[in-house]
Design an enzyme around this catalytic site. Structure first.
Site, mmCIF file in Angstrom:
data_model
loop_
_atom_site.group_PDB
_atom_site.id
_atom_site.type_symbol
_atom_site.label_atom_id
_atom_site.label_comp_id
_atom_site.label_asym_id
_atom_site.label_seq_id
_atom_site.Cartn_x
_atom_site.Cartn_y
_atom_site.Cartn_z
ATOM 1 N N CYS A 1 0.817 -1.218 0.000
ATOM 2 C CA CYS A 1 0.000 0.000 0.000
ATOM 3 C C CYS A 1 0.850 1.267 0.000
ATOM 4 O O CYS A 1 0.314 2.381 -0.026
ATOM 5 C CB CYS A 1 -0.960 -0.002 1.177
ATOM 6 S SG CYS A 1 -2.193 -1.316 1.041
ATOM 7 N N CYS B 1 -12.240 1.134 10.013
ATOM 8 C CA CYS B 1 -11.595 0.714 8.765
ATOM 9 C C CYS B 1 -11.771 1.795 7.698
ATOM 10 O O CYS B 1 -12.809 2.437 7.620
ATOM 11 C CB CYS B 1 -12.230 -0.575 8.256
ATOM 12 S SG CYS B 1 -12.240 -1.911 9.464
ATOM 13 N N LYS C 1 -9.277 6.932 5.581
ATOM 14 C CA LYS C 1 -10.574 6.635 6.193
ATOM 15 C C LYS C 1 -11.719 7.157 5.345
ATOM 16 O O LYS C 1 -12.674 6.420 5.085
ATOM 17 C CB LYS C 1 -10.626 7.263 7.595
ATOM 18 C CG LYS C 1 -11.962 7.096 8.300
ATOM 19 C CD LYS C 1 -12.129 5.690 8.832
ATOM 20 C CE LYS C 1 -13.554 5.375 9.233
ATOM 21 N NZ LYS C 1 -14.437 5.101 8.098
ATOM 22 N N HIS D 1 -9.105 4.850 -0.219
ATOM 23 C CA HIS D 1 -7.800 4.194 -0.332
ATOM 24 C C HIS D 1 -7.678 3.369 -1.613
ATOM 25 O O HIS D 1 -7.672 2.141 -1.576
ATOM 26 C CB HIS D 1 -7.569 3.315 0.905
ATOM 27 C CG HIS D 1 -6.235 2.642 0.943
ATOM 28 N ND1 HIS D 1 -5.098 3.164 0.359
ATOM 29 C CD2 HIS D 1 -5.842 1.474 1.526
ATOM 30 C CE1 HIS D 1 -4.087 2.334 0.564
ATOM 31 N NE2 HIS D 1 -4.505 1.307 1.260
#
Lengths: 487, 401
Positions: free
Chosen positions: B88, B213, B340, B344
């Site tokens: 990531c 998440c 958040k 992402h």
């Protein structure tokens, strides 16, 4: 020199499915099951099969033994996952037995467990010992009486010569092509014939004939038998059987009907383990294995048995129980119902056989490495030592981790990732001897949860099922050791 | 002796697509959306770009292998182009490639493009894929939340912190990011939430609930970089330059040696120390004006505050609950909503963080603009798992600062 039992062990999966729950689910369909709805049956997890049961029973048996002395391995089962790929070869490597080993899968009959025991006892030990494992995890149709009466489990007995716990007095085998049930490569489940016929023409005729022949051959009186391990028939049928034979009624060894169920090929050996736990020196133990005839083996307990420490036997396994009253879980674990596993479950589980072979010291044997330069233990073993102050190259010897004590370092219970038994529990464990690994957990008791620092032990389990190709791959998982489960 | 990257490269232009569930767009469309904004911002044409880097992590889900997808989508003029992947942290890797090429003098102008198209899997959460043929034999079957959730059990055990107290501090992290994201028109999630909603949400991986998440999004971001001299020659004033670009990659020690306790990122600490040194930062808590960290999960942001040496070890939850990292706090964190809420899209994320820093440093962040003129902004981009990961720390700021 006497031949006989050097060590023994057993394994029952901790879940005990309540028979009342099975019967209640089927009451609308098969109300007669209510007659069997007492007690509980052992229920393997989704990640257990007869091979993993075998490994656990054998670990219990070999706990205080030198595994390098084992030079033969006999496994009896009617539920070997592999028809062509010897299951004993897998179990041997999971147990880190010497590769200089004779291996045998004995299959196709419920008497395979006793046949394995016979073959081992009467074989040539070549100065070592023979490990006998009997194991079964049989799938059953929903609402069948087999579903109610079967159980999952395994037993292991180490046999050899010398200071035995019980010596083999004699044996006899009767071979009869009596088909009380059968299963073929084309059929998923056992096909049973009427129980009354099985009892009257099968059990009540074949077992007495084999026992009588053995008693005659060994010149032992029926009334001298102190422990009779009879794995077939209900308690009432067994009472009739011993009465007919002249064996004392109190010699009947608990057939585990109430708390475990019938474990198929494993059952006579499991009952033998139970008898050995109870027997006094000098007492005679008779074991019968029924199926296409009958094996009978007669053992006499020795003084050495009294010196044997308990643990890892049948009683410990019976005590380590977790009540399960959710019958749907049983259906799902055994793929008797089509669950929505979701798209995440669709990832290809194909195993590169060359990859798996090259890495099997880790995946099957759970061996890591020990650095010759700095002594650091690490798993997996790597070409360069992980100790930053060492970093020696090609410096490691294989080191076993399967029986190393470990504590929990970090964990989670994951509801996102695919698991046949959600949530998936996994985390990092730290071995007390050194070394650590991030690994899947199993046998977590959800109500009791986990906490950092608690003891964990390694168990051999199925890792993935590749339903597309019919393959399954195995690996080790960490299981929590709760306070009342101390070894 | 290497002198570092400080002030050698300027950001000439940046672009960022709208993040979210972009059912309307292929990865190529998203790249073009970000790129056209960046070209306009930079005031150059495609023929000025001399080299390009493309970052994507899960290329199997969208563009496939190689840098051909970026060269074709943007019609790049047969220049060197490279695809990079580093979990990531991939977005920062494409930026690093472009910045280093300019700093090395290999080219005058370089492009970094990051893109990810994650929403074509048929299910929520990150795509589930093979981890490699050998790893598939023995790695636990982790999800991203399950892997990062373990920080919480190790952290609360180490600092003797009740799990409920930790969960409340983590909850504040998410509430703050939703507040910030609500002001961002390009963000994936723009709703405000309260603490109760976080605490009562469905559990994903203990103790991470749904609102602990980050969003799984489609999106792209890009940067065009050049030398400060060239930027000035193109008429740019008040340049934003790269102050530090550091990366640290786990070597197996956390996973297989015996000295890591599972509660922090060793890599982030290494990268942060090197980055502060490269940028000439001596007191990050006082000198860094704003940060974008890799808040894939609330607990990741919490421990990262300590790993970046902005909060003292064991004190992050206090700073968080004191509002130190809120938009009106001393060091605002995730001003754009962060992973958040901005979302992402993996390969784009590192560049998206820099995009917000770039806008803030230029006073162009509109409703989100920080009132105190920021001088230094820090981005932290993380990939992998706490036990084995790739961590980058990038510092950008006013030229000459």
């Amino acid at each position: 020199m006497s031949t006989g039992v050097l060590a023994f062990g057993a394994y029952l999966p901790q879940r005990r499915l309540q028979r009342q729950a099975i019967a209640a689910a089927h009451a609308w369909f098969e109300p007669s099951l209510a007659a069997l709805a007492r007690g509980e049956r052992s229920m393997g997890g989704w990640d257990e099969d007869s091979n993993t049961l075998s490994v656990e029973a054998a670990r219990a048996c070999l706990a205080a033994q030198d595994r390098q002395q084992v030079n033969s391995l006999y496994i009896g089962s009617t539920s070997f996952p592999f028809l062509d790929r010897q299951n004993a070869a897998l179990v041997a490597e999971a147990l880190s037995l010497s590769p200089n080993l004779r291996t045998f899968d004995l299959a196709s009959s419920r008497k395979a467990g006793t046949s394995a025991l016979l073959a081992a006892c009467e074989g040539d030990f070549h100065g070592g010992s023979a490990l006998v494992i009997a194991s079964d995890k049989r799938r059953t149709k929903a609402a069948s009486s087999a579903e109610m009466t079967y159980g999952d489990g395994a037993a292991a007995v180490l046999v050899g010569e010398g200071d035995v716990l019980a010596e083999l007095v004699g044996s006899h085998t009767l071979s009869v092509d009596f088909i009380d049930h059968f299963r073929t490569g084309e059929s998923e489940f056992d096909y049973h014939w009427e129980a009354r016929w099985v009892r009257e023409e099968g059990v009540m005729k074949i077992v007495p004939e084999a026992v009588t022949a053995l008693l005659h051959r060994t010149a032992v009186g029926a009334s001298d038998i102190r422990h009779f391990c009879c794995p077939v028939g209900s308690a009432r049928e067994q009472a009739a059987l011993v009465h007919a034979l002249g064996i004392s009624a109190d010699a009947l060894v608990d057939n585990l009907e109430t708390h475990c169920g019938n474990t198929g090929a494993a059952h006579p050996v499991l009952m033998l383990v139970g008898a050995l736990e109870a027997a006094q020196p000098g007492q005679l133990i008779l074991v019968a294995g029924f199926g296409q005839g009958c094996d009978v083996l007669l053992f006499r307990a020795t003084e050495a048995l009294a010196r044997q420490s308990s643990g890892g036997g049948l009683q410990a396994n019976l005590a380590n129980r977790l009540e399960e009253s959710n019958y749907f879980k049983f259906l799902s674990f055994n793929r008797l119902i089509t669950m929505e596993h979701g798209i995440r479950a669709e990832t290809d589980k194909n195993t590169g056989l060359s990859t798996a072979y090259r890495n099997r010291a880790l995946t099957t044997g759970f061996h890591g490495g020990r650095c010759r330069e700095c002594g650091t233990l690490q798993i997996p073993m790597a070409p360069i030592c992980v100790n930053p102050d060492c970093a020696a190259v090609d410096s490691q010897d294989p080191h076993p981790f399967a029986d190393a004590a470990a504590v929990l370092r970090s964990y989670t219970s994951d509801r996102l990732t695919y698991s046949p038994n959600p949530p998936a529990w996994y985390g990092m464990i730290q071995f007390e001897q050194g070394g650590r690994i991030m690994i899947d957990f199993t046998d977590v008791q959800v109500e009791r949860g986990l906490h950092v620092g608690m003891p964990m032990r390694m168990v051999f389990r199925v890792r993935d099922y590749d339903h597309k190709r019919g393959f399954r791959r195995y690996y080790w998982k960490a299981a929590p050791v709760y306070q009342d489960q101390g070894d | 002796m290497a002198s570092g990257i400080r002030d050698k490269v300027a950001i000439l232009g940046m672009g960022c697509s709208r993040f979210g569930e972009r059912w309307d767009a292929n990865a190529e469309d998203l790249m073009v959306e970000a790129y056209t904004e960046a070209l306009l911002d930079a005031g150059v044409e495609t023929d000025a770009i001399e080299a390009a880097w493309l970052s994507t992590a899960l290329d199997e889900q969208h563009v496939g292998k190689s840098a051909v997808p970026v060269a074709s989508a943007l019609r790049l003029p047969y220049i060197p182009a490279t695809r990079v992947e580093n979990y990531c942290a991939s977005g920062t890797e494409s930026f690093r490639g472009a910045v280093y090429a300019v700093a090395a003098g290999a080219c005058d102008m370089a492009l970094a493009v990051g893109v990810e198209k994650l929403k074509d899997t048929g299910y929520g959460g990150l795509p589930q894929r093979t981890r490699g043929t050998v790893n598939d034999l023995y790695w636990p079957n982790v999800s991203a939340p399950g892997s990062f959730a373990q920080l919480a059990s190790a952290y609360s055990s180490k600092h003797h912190m009740a799990q409920d107290d930790l969960k409340r501090a983590m909850g504040h992290v998410s509430v703050k990011s939703h507040d910030n994201g609500s002001k961002n028109p390009k963000a994936h999630l723009r709703n405000k939430i309260d603490l109760d909603k976080v605490l009562n949400a469905a559990m994903i991986a203990e103790p991470l609930g749904l609102f602990d998440c980050c969003g799984v999004s489609d999106g792209a971001a890009c940067a065009i970089v050049t030398t400060p001299d060239i930027a000035r020659s193109l008429g740019k004033r008040d340049l934003i330059t790269v102050k530090a670009l550091q990366l640290s990659v786990s070597n197996g020690r956390e996973l297989s040696f015996n000295d890591w306790d599972g509660s922090y990122f060793h890599t982030t600490r290494v990268a942060a120390e090197k980055a502060y040194k490269e940028a000439g930062i001596t007191d990050p808590r006082e000198q860094i004006n704003m940060i974008e960290v890799h808040d894939c999960f609330s607990v990741t942001e919490l421990v990262t505050m300590e790993d970046l040496y902005i909060s003292e070890e064991g004190r992050a939850s206090h700073d968080i609950l004191d509002g130190f990292y809120d938009a009106d706090g001393q060091v605002p964190c995730q001003i754009d909503g962060g992973l958040k809420c901005f979302g992402h899209p993996i390969g784009a994320t590192g560049l998206r963080m820099l995009y917000e820093m770039y806008l803030q440093l230029q006073g162009r962040a509109e409703e989100r603009q920080l009132q105190r003129d920021p001088i230094f902004g820090l981005t932290h981009n993380l990939g992998g798992f706490p036990s084995q990961n790739v961590s980058s720390v990038t510092i950008v700021g006013q030229a000459g600062a």
